[in-house]
Design an enzyme around this catalytic site. Structure first.
Site, PDB file in Angstrom:
ATOM      1  N   THR A  50       0.524   4.592   0.510  1.00 54.44           N
ATOM      2  CA  THR A  50       0.449   5.531   1.619  1.00 54.44           C
ATOM      3  C   THR A  50       0.763   4.829   2.932  1.00 54.44           C
ATOM      4  OG1 THR A  50      -1.251   6.757   0.434  1.00 54.44           O
ATOM      5  CG2 THR A  50      -0.986   7.226   2.772  1.00 54.44           C
TER       6      THR A  50
ATOM      7  N   ASP B  17      -2.041  -0.052   6.471  1.00 49.45           N
ATOM      8  CA  ASP B  17      -2.152   0.625   7.768  1.00 49.45           C
ATOM      9  C   ASP B  17      -3.549   1.154   8.048  1.00 49.45           C
ATOM     10  OD1 ASP B  17      -2.227   2.624   5.902  1.00 49.45           O
ATOM     11  OD2 ASP B  17      -0.817   3.956   6.932  1.00 49.45           O
TER      12      ASP B  17
ATOM     13  N   ASP C  74       0.865  -1.171   0.000  1.00 48.20           N
ATOM     14  CA  ASP C  74       0.000   0.000   0.000  1.00 48.20           C
ATOM     15  C   ASP C  74       0.907   1.228   0.000  1.00 48.20           C
ATOM     16  OD1 ASP C  74      -2.428   1.505   0.281  1.00 48.20           O
ATOM     17  OD2 ASP C  74      -1.861   1.819   2.368  1.00 48.20           O
TER      18      ASP C  74
END
Length: 792
Positions: free
Chosen positions: A305, A539, A303
């Protein structure tokens, strides 16, 4: 416990006296999170094992009929208990310490004040506050809701978030994806889903591991072989009543090496040491088999970000369109958002630096940001509806503002558009959108990201970069990091629905933008359908489904509680550069346990083969009227051979570094080595024993000594093969073990203690020929079946 003075509702919650009453009555959330076994369970698991019981019984028999030194092989029991217990206790302390850092707290309203407490401090009827990213710890009805949306996919399998109005139930195991709310804790402790789900999410366990399942298969197979062969050996050796004491001792010597007594120990030690090493890097392994998961990984889904970029971001500029009052509207949006995401936090910080304050617009309704919608917004009383989100979602493709946003995104910037709209809802979408300003954000690339990605590329691990941002922005970031395929990012809004077509595209493409949460899950399943072992990092709450379904879920420590709860590995310091160390640790465990298994199973195979041929030979000799064929070794001989060709080398090899990616079919690969290697050890040993027995007679110790030298050297040859590739310390290890045999024969004190007789030239030559034949036979096997050789 921390205190906030924020007042979010007219409710005041429980008073201190009411909390005390419930604590006294036991109405407390006692479903504590356990991350490791208690010390008593660790000691019990290491002490009371079937293998320890068998070895202990055989040691008692050997000592009773052959003297204390014949029972020295039982020292392995003490070593197993001490080493296994010490390492697991160290691992337990590491896990417990890191789990405290990873633990999610709960915010409750008491006496009108918001308190942050540990989950086990919750009491029945507490008012619990939740916002986006929070995991629901207990069950109960919603009291207040500000567009609260709960993802219950881990409970129901349904991916769509569920809007929760006052009176609706929330259940533990779900998590908030948008909005804020307040609910009453009614079912706590063992009454709630959390009692089971949280326990399973972070339990210290060695189960569900391909490696351990393979070793357990070995143990089951060996048990089926050992019992009948041991009985056959006992019957064959018991045929000589005049030498019954010697027969009992030699029979024990035949049974002991069949048992792979150190294999389970070294597997547990390797896992435990892995936990300790990773803990030193602030990497929490919530499920121990995760260590081997990354060792097997061949596709890593990242991911963007929070993984390739740092958690925060900075506003580069705010670019008004047609003279709009952009900054004033943004300040109003920031004030109205009581659960701001990192983007809104960055906007608020930028406005504060510019000394732009809340204009005081009256709020009618708000819509919190959602990963599925890609926008958030607020409807004001006198100023209409304002939205902030992705330009390619809120605007038409030919809108000038949208084209300008694409140009900026291609430079690696993250761009949002501020618009006004006639109306906006999840069901009907956005109507009458007009661009008012572009908000340009600059993401902070991790300084270690490029080197980490290069490491995975060198190690043959394919990387897929997945993000909800625009494809151009994701591609630009990937290009800065040197990712192959960054120039051709894929827009996930146009991905094929067919799983097979999706899997084909994933095999070719590397960078994906505008990915929805359910698509991340589909990516994982599509890659797995092609035989890949998939690791997924994330996250946020939008990563939870993919983290759960991946072969290995990796969460960032600063991420949402929901993502941390389902991941097997948590990087507590958010450092992406820790992943290569996790990979290396996993490969060390898998590779070295494979090597150790080769050694132990080779010993078991040659012991079973020797016992079988000796038993058959003894029975045949008795039926033929000849003298009984005794077993060629005493327990003290097996202690010498096992200690320096299996025990000590295996322990050192189990903790050595290795960098090869783990291979599948663990059981087949080990047996492909161990069976021929064991036979090539046993047959020459048996042959040289028969020859020297015919030459020197049954009363001479030279046949036993010659057989011991032969078996030692052949087992040492197997060790030399397993130890490859060589480094200096491995050469010293093999050389030191060979020197132990030389000392045992050359020093009279050692020779007498080990009941060996110094051989003459003839016996040394016979042993050398037998060793050469056995080594040549295994070498020929490796040439004929090179693809089956597990170490190639």
């Amino acid at each position: 416990m921390t205190t906030r003075t924020t007042q979010l509702t007219d409710e005041r919650g429980l008073s201190a006296a009411e909390v005390a009453e419930r604590v006294a009555a036991g109405a407390v959330n006692h479903a504590k999170r356990r991350t490791s076994r208690p010390f008593t369970a660790i000691l019990r698991a290491n002490l009371f094992t079937p293998l320890n019981a068998i070895i202990g019984l055989l040691a008692v028999i050997a000592i009773s009929f052959g003297g204390w030194k014949q029972g020295l092989f039982a020292g392995v029991i003490i070593a197993n208990i001490l080493i296994g217990t010490v390492q697991e206790v160290r691992a337990k302390r590491t896990l417990d310490r890191l789990s405290l850092l990873n633990r999610a707290t709960v915010r409750v309203l008491r006496d009108g004040v918001v308190l942050e407490i540990e989950p086990e401090q919750l009491v029945r009827d507490d008012l619990v506050l939740v916002e986006s990213g929070d995991r629901i710890m207990v069950d109960g009805p919603v009291i207040t809701s500000r567009n609260l949306e709960i993802d219950e996919s881990l409970l129901t399998g349904e991916a769509d978030p569920v809007a929760k109005e006052p009176g609706a139930e929330v259940r533990s195991g779900s998590f908030a994806v948008a909005g804020t709310g307040l609910f009453r804790a009614e079912r706590i402790g063992a009454e709630s889903y959390a009692a089971k789900l949280v326990e399973e999410a972070s339990k210290f366990a060695l189960a569900r591991s391909d490696l351990r399942e393979g070793i357990n298969r070995f143990i089951r197979m060996i048990n089926w072989l050992i019992v009948p062969i041991a009985i056959l050996l006992i019957i064959s050796q018991a045929a000589d009543p005049q030498r019954w004491r010697e027969v009992i001792v030699s029979t024990v010597a035949g049974i002991v090496p069949m048992i792979p007594e150190g294999l389970v120990l070294l597997t547990s030690v390797a896992f435990a040491v892995g936990v300790i090493r990773l803990g030193a890097r602030r990497c929490l392994v919530q499920e121990l088999p995760a260590i081997e998961g990354l060792a097997r990984t061949d596709v890593l889904c990242l991911d963007k970000t929070g993984t390739l970029t740092e958690g925060g971001m900075d506003v580069d500029s705010i670019r008004p369109i047609a003279g709009a009052v952009a900054t004033e509207a943004l300040a109003a949006l920031a004030t109205a958002d009581d659960s701001p995401n990192p983007t809104m936090q960055a906007v608020a910080a930028h406005l504060a630096a510019l000394e732009i304050t809340d204009p005081g617009w009256s709020v009618i309704d708000t819509m919190p940001f959602s990963s599925a919608r890609k926008w958030s917004g607020t409807r004001f009383d006198d100023h209409g509806t304002w939205l902030l989100g992705a330009p390619d979602v809120l605007l038409e493709p030919d809108d000038p503002a949208c084209r300008q946003a694409e140009t900026l995104a291609a430079q690696g910037l993250r761009v949002l558009v501020l618009i006004t709209a006639e109306s906006a809802s999840t069901a009907d979408g956005v109507v009458g959108a007009r661009a008012q300003a572009l908000v340009v954000l600059r993401q902070r690339l991790r300084s270690t990201a490029a080197a980490t990605l290069a490491y995975f590329r060198e190690q043959g691990v394919a990387v897929k970069i997945i993000s909800g941002d625009s494809p151009a922005a994701v591609g630009a970031v990937a290009a800065q990091l040197g990712v192959v395929g960054a120039a051709e990012p894929v827009d996930a809004r146009y991905l094929p629905e067919d799983p097979a077509e999706l899997a084909d595209l994933l095999e070719r493409a590397t960078v994906f933008g505008r990915v929805q949460p359910h698509q991340k899950q589909a990516f994982v399943k599509a890659l797995q359908s092609r035989g890949h072992t998939v690791a997924m990092t994330g996250d946020g709450v939008n990563d939870v489904l993919a983290l759960k379904d991946a072969d290995l879920g990796i969460a960032m420590g600063s991420g949402s509680a929901a993502s941390r709860s389902v991941a097997q590995v948590v990087l507590l310091d958010d450092e992406f550069a820790t992943l290569p160390h996790v990979v290396a640790e996993g490969r060390r465990v898998i590779g070295n346990i494979g090597r150790v298994s080769n050694l132990f199973l080779t010993k078991t195979i040659y012991a079973i083969t020797l016992a079988l041929v000796i038993a058959v030979g003894a029975i045949w000799s008795r039926l033929s009227g000849n003298a009984l064929l005794p077993y060629p070794f005493l327990p003290i001989h097996q202690t010498l051979i096992n200690a320096f060709t299996i025990g000590l080398p295996a322990f050192l090899l189990a903790l050595a570094p290795t960098f090869d990616r783990a291979k599948p079919h663990f059981v087949r690969r080990v047996l492909t080595f161990a069976i021929p290697a064991g036979i090539c050890c046993a047959v020459p040993t048996f042959a040289v024993y028969l020859i020297t027995l015919a030459r020197d007679g049954y009363d001479s110790p030279l046949p036993q000594t010659t057989a011991a030298i032969t078996l030692f050297c052949l087992a040492l040859a197997a060790l030399a093969i397993v130890a490859r590739p060589y480094v200096w310390w491995k050469l010293i290890l093999v050389g030191g073990c060979a020197a132990a045999l030389v000392l045992a024969l050359a020093v009279p004190l050692f020779a007498r203690f080990l009941e060996l007789q110094q051989p003459d030239g003839w016996h040394l030559a016979a042993a050398a020929i037998a060793v050469a034949v056995g080594a040549a036979a295994f070498g020929l096997y490796s040439l004929i079946w090179p693809r089956r050789h597990p170490l190639d």
